[in-house]
Design a protein around this motif. Structure first.
Motif, short mmCIF file in Angstrom:
data_model
loop_
_atom_site.label_atom_id
_atom_site.label_comp_id
_atom_site.label_asym_id
_atom_site.label_seq_id
_atom_site.Cartn_x
_atom_site.Cartn_y
_atom_site.Cartn_z
N ILE A 54 0.84 -1.19 0.00
CA ILE A 54 0.00 0.00 0.00
C ILE A 54 0.88 1.24 0.00
O ILE A 54 1.85 1.34 0.76
CB ILE A 54 -0.94 0.02 1.21
CG1 ILE A 54 -1.94 -1.14 1.14
CG2 ILE A 54 -1.70 1.33 1.30
CD1 ILE A 54 -2.91 -1.20 2.29
N VAL A 55 0.55 2.18 -0.84
CA VAL A 55 1.19 3.50 -0.84
C VAL A 55 0.09 4.55 -0.68
O VAL A 55 -1.09 4.26 -0.88
CB VAL A 55 1.99 3.74 -2.13
CG1 VAL A 55 3.20 2.82 -2.21
CG2 VAL A 55 1.11 3.59 -3.36
N TYR A 56 0.54 5.76 -0.34
CA TYR A 56 -0.43 6.80 -0.03
C TYR A 56 -0.09 8.07 -0.80
O TYR A 56 1.08 8.36 -1.09
CB TYR A 56 -0.42 7.11 1.47
CG TYR A 56 -0.68 5.89 2.35
CD1 TYR A 56 -1.97 5.51 2.65
CD2 TYR A 56 0.38 5.15 2.86
CE1 TYR A 56 -2.22 4.40 3.46
CE2 TYR A 56 0.15 4.04 3.66
CZ TYR A 56 -1.15 3.67 3.96
OH TYR A 56 -1.39 2.57 4.74
N VAL A 74 3.25 11.97 -2.75
CA VAL A 74 2.69 11.06 -3.76
C VAL A 74 3.39 9.71 -3.66
O VAL A 74 4.63 9.63 -3.65
CB VAL A 74 2.85 11.64 -5.18
CG1 VAL A 74 2.31 10.66 -6.22
CG2 VAL A 74 2.16 12.99 -5.29
N ASN A 75 2.57 8.65 -3.55
CA ASN A 75 3.05 7.27 -3.57
C ASN A 75 4.14 7.02 -2.52
O ASN A 75 5.25 6.56 -2.82
CB ASN A 75 3.57 6.88 -4.95
CG ASN A 75 2.48 6.90 -6.01
OD1 ASN A 75 1.29 6.70 -5.70
ND2 ASN A 75 2.86 7.14 -7.25
N LEU A 79 3.43 6.82 7.02
CA LEU A 79 2.09 7.16 7.51
C LEU A 79 1.99 8.63 7.90
O LEU A 79 1.15 9.01 8.72
CB LEU A 79 1.73 6.27 8.71
CG LEU A 79 1.65 4.76 8.41
CD1 LEU A 79 1.34 3.99 9.67
CD2 LEU A 79 0.62 4.47 7.32
N GLU A 80 2.84 9.47 7.30
CA GLU A 80 2.76 10.91 7.54
C GLU A 80 3.41 11.65 6.38
O GLU A 80 4.26 11.10 5.66
CB GLU A 80 3.43 11.30 8.86
CG GLU A 80 4.92 11.08 8.91
CD GLU A 80 5.53 11.56 10.21
OE1 GLU A 80 6.55 12.26 10.14
OE2 GLU A 80 4.97 11.25 11.27
N ARG A 98 -6.05 15.71 3.17
CA ARG A 98 -6.72 14.45 2.92
C ARG A 98 -5.72 13.46 2.35
O ARG A 98 -4.68 13.84 1.79
CB ARG A 98 -7.90 14.63 1.98
CG ARG A 98 -7.56 14.98 0.54
CD ARG A 98 -8.84 15.08 -0.30
NE ARG A 98 -8.55 15.31 -1.72
CZ ARG A 98 -9.50 15.38 -2.66
NH1 ARG A 98 -10.77 15.26 -2.33
NH2 ARG A 98 -9.18 15.57 -3.93
N VAL A 99 -6.05 12.15 2.47
CA VAL A 99 -5.14 11.10 2.06
C VAL A 99 -5.98 9.92 1.53
O VAL A 99 -7.11 9.70 1.98
CB VAL A 99 -4.25 10.64 3.23
CG1 VAL A 99 -5.07 10.14 4.40
CG2 VAL A 99 -3.24 9.59 2.79
N ARG A 100 -5.38 9.19 0.61
CA ARG A 100 -6.00 7.97 0.13
C ARG A 100 -4.94 6.89 -0.03
O ARG A 100 -3.75 7.19 -0.21
CB ARG A 100 -6.73 8.19 -1.19
CG ARG A 100 -5.81 8.37 -2.39
CD ARG A 100 -6.62 8.49 -3.68
NE ARG A 100 -5.73 8.69 -4.83
CZ ARG A 100 -6.19 8.87 -6.07
NH1 ARG A 100 -7.51 8.91 -6.30
NH2 ARG A 100 -5.35 9.03 -7.08
N ALA A 101 -5.39 5.65 0.05
CA ALA A 101 -4.49 4.51 -0.10
C ALA A 101 -4.57 3.97 -1.52
O ALA A 101 -5.62 4.05 -2.17
CB ALA A 101 -4.84 3.43 0.90
N GLN A 102 -3.45 3.38 -1.98
CA GLN A 102 -3.38 2.79 -3.31
C GLN A 102 -2.64 1.46 -3.22
O GLN A 102 -1.62 1.36 -2.53
CB GLN A 102 -2.67 3.71 -4.30
CG GLN A 102 -3.39 5.03 -4.56
CD GLN A 102 -2.55 5.98 -5.40
OE1 GLN A 102 -1.69 6.67 -4.88
NE2 GLN A 102 -2.82 5.98 -6.71
N SER A 103 -3.18 0.47 -3.90
CA SER A 103 -2.52 -0.83 -3.97
C SER A 103 -2.73 -1.38 -5.38
O SER A 103 -3.85 -1.77 -5.76
CB SER A 103 -3.12 -1.79 -2.94
OG SER A 103 -2.52 -3.07 -3.04
N GLY A 104 -1.70 -1.35 -6.17
CA GLY A 104 -1.81 -1.75 -7.56
C GLY A 104 -2.70 -0.78 -8.31
O GLY A 104 -2.45 0.42 -8.35
N THR A 105 -3.74 -1.31 -8.91
CA THR A 105 -4.67 -0.46 -9.65
C THR A 105 -5.85 0.00 -8.80
O THR A 105 -6.71 0.73 -9.29
CB THR A 105 -5.20 -1.23 -10.87
OG1 THR A 105 -5.86 -2.43 -10.44
CG2 THR A 105 -4.07 -1.57 -11.83
#
Length: 322
Positions: A54-56, A74-75, A79-80, A98-105
């Motif tokens: 997971i990247v954020y 970016v990516n 956790l900060e 604000r933040v969102r998580a990304q995992s693959g697509t």
């Protein structure tokens, strides 16, 4: 499919929630925006449930913008995200992140933080305090914490110090000095040969004070002389020096004549010193002739001997005396 079966499936899906839907990545949790000494850091916790790689990515907006128009990190896997290092932060603005998580697509939904106003919500750390003993007094030197943006005195013009001090081991009898604006303060209502501890806190109107500094201790020594004594002595020395300079300038001719007199000798002294001597001894010595010198003429005659011939052989012949 009957209507009863469709209704049952919809009811079951609503009861179980979105977590049963496969392929949807959970969003970060406990998203919060923090500020410490005028920095701006967005922090969060990872999504609930198992996830890997997971990247954020983060974004933020100020009080003058309706949308999240500023890109943060970016990516990243941390956790900060330190938003104050982007050089687009203003010390009096209000911010939301604000933040969102990304995992693959897959990407999670954006999760917003609490809004904060930097100059009102930032946590101010404790000042740096050092002590130096001066007789029965202690000088307190205070250094403000270093801000990420601007400086403490530029943001908080009315900031003052609250100084608390007490004898070592007697914190319950502490005394304090408030509304102090100077960074150097002398505590002179102390006992000689006594150990004192000092703690300083920054006070700012309409907001929480800073964290108190760590207690710093120092011992007084013998009772120092009153400050006016040194001032009087210094003034006396300076006044005397100025007076001597003024006298030397005004009476320089008189002083020069006194040290290097130019008075002429009396006329009868000059006549006596310039008159020729008339003593009989001097006249006899001046008119006398030098004595005749008595001397004998000597002639050197070679005797004809070789250098190797002994001196006795050559000297056996003596000239006849006349």
């Amino acid at each position: 499919m009957s209507a009863a079966m469709c209704a049952f499936i919809l009811t079951l899906s609503s009861a179980l929630g979105p977590t049963v839907v496969s392929g949807v990545l959970g969003a970060p949790t406990h998203v919060r925006l923090t500020s410490y000494d005028m920095n701006l850091v967005l922090m969060w916790d990872p999504p609930e449930g198992p996830a890997s790689s997971i990247v954020y990515s983060t974004q933020f907006k100020s009080s003058v913008s309706l949308d999240f128009d500023k890109v943060g990190c970016v990516n990243i896997s941390n956790l900060e995200c330190d938003l104050s290092r982007l050089n687009t932060i203003f010390q009096y603005a209000k911010y939301t992140g604000r933040v969102r998580a990304q995992s693959g697509t897959e990407s999670s939904a954006w999760m917003e933080s609490n809004p904060i106003t930097l100059d009102k919500d930032t946590v101010i750390s404790s000042p740096d305090v050092s002590l130096s003993s001066n007789g029965a007094a202690i000088e307190v030197s205070i250094k403000d914490p270093v801000f990420m943006i601007s400086a403490l005195r530029e943001v908080y013009h009315s900031a003052t110090y609250n100084i608390t001090y007490w004898q070592h081991g007697q914190r319950e009898k502490a005394r304090s000095k408030s509304n102090i604006q100077q960074s150097r303060v002398v505590l002179n209502d102390l006992d000689p040969w006594t150990k004192y501890c000092v703690q300083v806190q920054i006070i700012i109107t309409d907001r929480n004070p800073s964290k108190p500094s760590a207690a710093v201790c120092e011992s007084t020594t013998s009772k120092a002389e009153a400050p006016w004594v040194a001032a009087v002595v210094t003034f006396g020395v300076v006044a005397m020096s100025v007076a001597l300079v003024v006298v030397a300038v005004l009476y320089r001719k008189h002083i020069s004549h006194f040290l290097c007199p130019k008075d002429a000798l009396p006329q009868h002294f000059k006549e006596y010193l310039l008159a020729p001597p008339n003593s009989s001894m001097y006249l006899a010595m001046r008119n006398s002739h030098p004595p005749d010198e008595i001397y004998n003429q000597v002639s050197v005659i070679a005797d004809g001997r070789t250098p190797e011939e002994p001196l006795e052989a050559a000297g056996s012949k003596q000239p006849d005396a006349t």
